[in-house]
Design a protein around this motif. Sequence first.
Motif, PDB file in Angstrom:
ATOM      1  N   ILE A  49      51.059  27.952  83.772  1.00 43.51           N
ATOM      2  CA  ILE A  49      50.578  28.880  82.743  1.00 43.51           C
ATOM      3  C   ILE A  49      49.054  28.907  82.742  1.00 43.51           C
ATOM      4  N   ALA A  50      48.428  27.737  82.702  1.00 42.79           N
ATOM      5  CA  ALA A  50      46.984  27.654  82.517  1.00 42.79           C
ATOM      6  C   ALA A  50      46.203  28.248  83.678  1.00 42.79           C
ATOM      7  N   LEU A  51      46.697  28.098  84.899  1.00 44.79           N
ATOM      8  CA  LEU A  51      45.916  28.601  86.033  1.00 44.79           C
ATOM      9  C   LEU A  51      45.873  30.123  86.058  1.00 44.79           C
ATOM     10  N   ARG A  52      46.733  30.770  85.271  1.00 50.08           N
ATOM     11  CA  ARG A  52      46.709  32.228  85.149  1.00 50.08           C
ATOM     12  C   ARG A  52      45.969  32.687  83.890  1.00 50.08           C
ATOM     13  N   SER A  53      45.396  31.758  83.144  1.00 54.33           N
ATOM     14  CA  SER A  53      44.707  32.057  81.885  1.00 54.33           C
ATOM     15  C   SER A  53      43.310  31.447  81.942  1.00 54.33           C
ATOM     16  N   PRO A  54      42.276  32.243  82.214  1.00 54.23           N
ATOM     17  CA  PRO A  54      40.927  31.689  82.409  1.00 54.23           C
ATOM     18  C   PRO A  54      40.489  30.805  81.244  1.00 54.23           C
ATOM     19  N   ALA A  56      41.895  28.147  80.121  1.00 51.84           N
ATOM     20  CA  ALA A  56      42.964  27.418  79.435  1.00 51.84           C
ATOM     21  C   ALA A  56      43.005  25.973  79.911  1.00 51.84           C
ATOM     22  N   THR A  57      43.336  25.094  79.001  1.00 53.89           N
ATOM     23  CA  THR A  57      43.456  23.668  79.298  1.00 53.89           C
ATOM     24  C   THR A  57      44.846  23.188  78.890  1.00 53.89           C
ATOM     25  N   ARG A 319      46.580  11.190  91.559  1.00 53.61           N
ATOM     26  CA  ARG A 319      46.622   9.894  90.899  1.00 53.61           C
ATOM     27  C   ARG A 319      45.826  10.051  89.612  1.00 53.61           C
ATOM     28  N   ALA A 320      46.471   9.865  88.496  1.00 52.12           N
ATOM     29  CA  ALA A 320      45.820  10.146  87.212  1.00 52.12           C
ATOM     30  C   ALA A 320      45.833   8.923  86.318  1.00 52.12           C
ATOM     31  N   SER A 321      44.784   8.808  85.519  1.00 47.00           N
ATOM     32  CA  SER A 321      44.691   7.820  84.452  1.00 47.00           C
ATOM     33  C   SER A 321      44.114   8.544  83.245  1.00 47.00           C
ATOM     34  N   PRO A 322      44.097   7.915  82.084  1.00 49.26           N
ATOM     35  CA  PRO A 322      43.497   8.585  80.931  1.00 49.26           C
ATOM     36  C   PRO A 322      42.025   8.924  81.112  1.00 49.26           C
ATOM     37  N   LYS A 323      41.363   8.318  82.112  1.00 51.58           N
ATOM     38  CA  LYS A 323      39.925   8.508  82.266  1.00 51.58           C
ATOM     39  C   LYS A 323      39.531   9.377  83.446  1.00 51.58           C
ATOM     40  N   ARG A 324      40.407   9.566  84.434  1.00 48.17           N
ATOM     41  CA  ARG A 324      40.042  10.376  85.595  1.00 48.17           C
ATOM     42  C   ARG A 324      41.295  10.753  86.374  1.00 48.17           C
ATOM     43  N   VAL A 325      41.113  11.713  87.305  1.00 44.88           N
ATOM     44  CA  VAL A 325      42.225  12.124  88.157  1.00 44.88           C
ATOM     45  C   VAL A 325      41.716  12.271  89.581  1.00 44.88           C
ATOM     46  N   ALA A 326      42.503  11.813  90.534  1.00 46.67           N
ATOM     47  CA  ALA A 326      42.211  11.991  91.953  1.00 46.67           C
ATOM     48  C   ALA A 326      43.197  12.993  92.520  1.00 46.67           C
ATOM     49  N   VAL A 327      42.709  13.939  93.315  1.00 51.22           N
ATOM     50  CA  VAL A 327      43.544  14.943  93.966  1.00 51.22           C
ATOM     51  C   VAL A 327      43.578  14.633  95.454  1.00 51.22           C
ATOM     52  N   LEU A 328      44.791  14.521  96.012  1.00 52.55           N
ATOM     53  CA  LEU A 328      44.976  14.078  97.393  1.00 52.55           C
ATOM     54  C   LEU A 328      45.665  15.179  98.195  1.00 52.55           C
ATOM     55  N   PRO A 329      44.914  15.964  98.981  1.00 53.02           N
ATOM     56  CA  PRO A 329      45.525  17.020  99.791  1.00 53.02           C
ATOM     57  C   PRO A 329      46.250  16.457 101.005  1.00 53.02           C
ATOM     58  N   GLN A 330      47.373  17.093 101.353  1.00 53.46           N
ATOM     59  CA  GLN A 330      48.094  16.770 102.584  1.00 53.46           C
ATOM     60  C   GLN A 330      48.371  18.079 103.330  1.00 53.46           C
ATOM     61  N   ALA A 351      40.938  19.245  87.290  1.00 51.92           N
ATOM     62  CA  ALA A 351      40.405  18.182  86.439  1.00 51.92           C
ATOM     63  C   ALA A 351      39.912  18.741  85.109  1.00 51.92           C
ATOM     64  N   ALA A 352      39.274  19.911  85.155  1.00 56.23           N
ATOM     65  CA  ALA A 352      38.813  20.545  83.911  1.00 56.23           C
ATOM     66  C   ALA A 352      39.993  20.902  83.027  1.00 56.23           C
ATOM     67  N   TYR A 353      41.068  21.343  83.615  1.00 51.65           N
ATOM     68  CA  TYR A 353      42.288  21.646  82.856  1.00 51.65           C
ATOM     69  C   TYR A 353      42.799  20.404  82.128  1.00 51.65           C
ATOM     70  N   LEU A 354      42.786  19.265  82.816  1.00 47.27           N
ATOM     71  CA  LEU A 354      43.244  18.014  82.196  1.00 47.27           C
ATOM     72  C   LEU A 354      42.234  17.461  81.203  1.00 47.27           C
ATOM     73  N   GLY A 355      40.962  17.849  81.367  1.00 49.26           N
ATOM     74  CA  GLY A 355      39.933  17.338  80.478  1.00 49.26           C
ATOM     75  C   GLY A 355      39.440  15.960  80.851  1.00 49.26           C
ATOM     76  N   VAL A 356      39.520  15.629  82.136  1.00 41.99           N
ATOM     77  CA  VAL A 356      39.026  14.323  82.613  1.00 41.99           C
ATOM     78  C   VAL A 356      38.194  14.567  83.870  1.00 41.99           C
ATOM     79  N   PRO A 357      37.308  13.619  84.222  1.00 37.58           N
ATOM     80  CA  PRO A 357      36.517  13.772  85.444  1.00 37.58           C
ATOM     81  C   PRO A 357      37.397  13.666  86.688  1.00 37.58           C
ATOM     82  N   LEU A 358      36.928  14.311  87.749  1.00 42.16           N
ATOM     83  CA  LEU A 358      37.601  14.214  89.039  1.00 42.16           C
ATOM     84  C   LEU A 358      37.094  12.968  89.757  1.00 42.16           C
ATOM     85  N   ALA A 359      38.002  12.122  90.193  1.00 43.29           N
ATOM     86  CA  ALA A 359      37.612  10.911  90.925  1.00 43.29           C
ATOM     87  C   ALA A 359      37.093  11.295  92.299  1.00 43.29           C
TER      88      ALA A 359
END
Length: 360
Positions: A49-54, A56-57, A319-330, A351-359
């Motif tokens: 939903i959010a990725l289609r709504s500028p 949105a978080t 990989r997510a925690s309450p403080k940050r998220v890591a995105v792992l492409p394959q 990461a902006a959608y989740l409201g946490v920094p990107l690791a």
Amino acid sequence: MNKQQAVQLARLRLANQHIQQPPALDPTGVVRFMTAMQAQDLPGAKRSIALRSPGATLATVDDELNSGAVVRSWPFRGTLHFVVAEDLEWMLDLTATRTVTGAATRHRQLGLDSDTFEKARAVAIASLEGGRSLVRDALFAEFRVHGIDTTSNRGSHLLWYLSHTKTLCFGPMVGGAQALVLLEEWVEHPRRLSHDEGARELTLRYFTSHGPATLRDFLWWSNLLTGDARLGLDAARDNLESLVVDGAEYWMPAGTLAQPPLRAVVQLLPGFDEYLLGYANRTAVLAPEYWERIVPGNNGMFMPTIVAGGRIVGTWSRRASPKRVAVLPQPFEPLSAAQQRGAARAADRYAAYLGVPLAP
């Protein structure tokens, strides 16, 4: 279809599904436009939903669920979807009876008969009436207190049946779970459409949001009877145009083919997104040799996907925690430098959608 045709269909779908350069719709507007969005994976469906709504978080999507504007239920194919609340009942009227009938054998195997279903309905009403809500496990506990066994997947089938028969739907968030509510109380102003009106509206809205798509795609997505789908398509033709590829007619909103092609942007889509799941034939966006990478072991679980130029070029995980998220492409094949930069920008948006920094 050849590669050029596949790319054309894929890029038109990116635009019509509001993934590429989405208009200024709030999350409820997105769900209304998309008609129904597959939602058995709740976190991924909220991201869809959010990725289609500028702008949105996760928090703004949850606000729409908590307000009652958007609900989750089983409107089509016996599969969970997000729909706007006012649409749920007329959608259920189109196919729910046939869907429930089709599950009769499985229900007998589980020992679920009409007496059990009606006892569960009475317990659910007593537990939820007056505007109360319970998460799934809490409602299961109420069933067990009243002698209704919820083991061996019986509890899930009870919720499935009571939702198909308009007693329950999923409403507000309670922590990370979505709570169940009484449909009649939660949806205060349902739309009332006749069967033919519903078939016509569903057809137009599907091809408007999911086009280019074939009648076969729509029949798979909606589970409508062929006669109803043809009736709907005949009524919608003045608002649609079509393109023939390999002898199949693909329908889309009128004016689509005259639009200039959009600049390709790399997207990180969640698993089960309508971009892949909204069609019976998925070869326009995914080469068949990579199907196993999307659904490992053909187990019904769809991996999140990397989309570049309209085509799925890999999967990703986090990989997510309450403080940050890591995105792992394959990726299936090494990404170009431009695609790597695009994937990094998409990870920033996530990461902006989740409201946490990107690791890093």
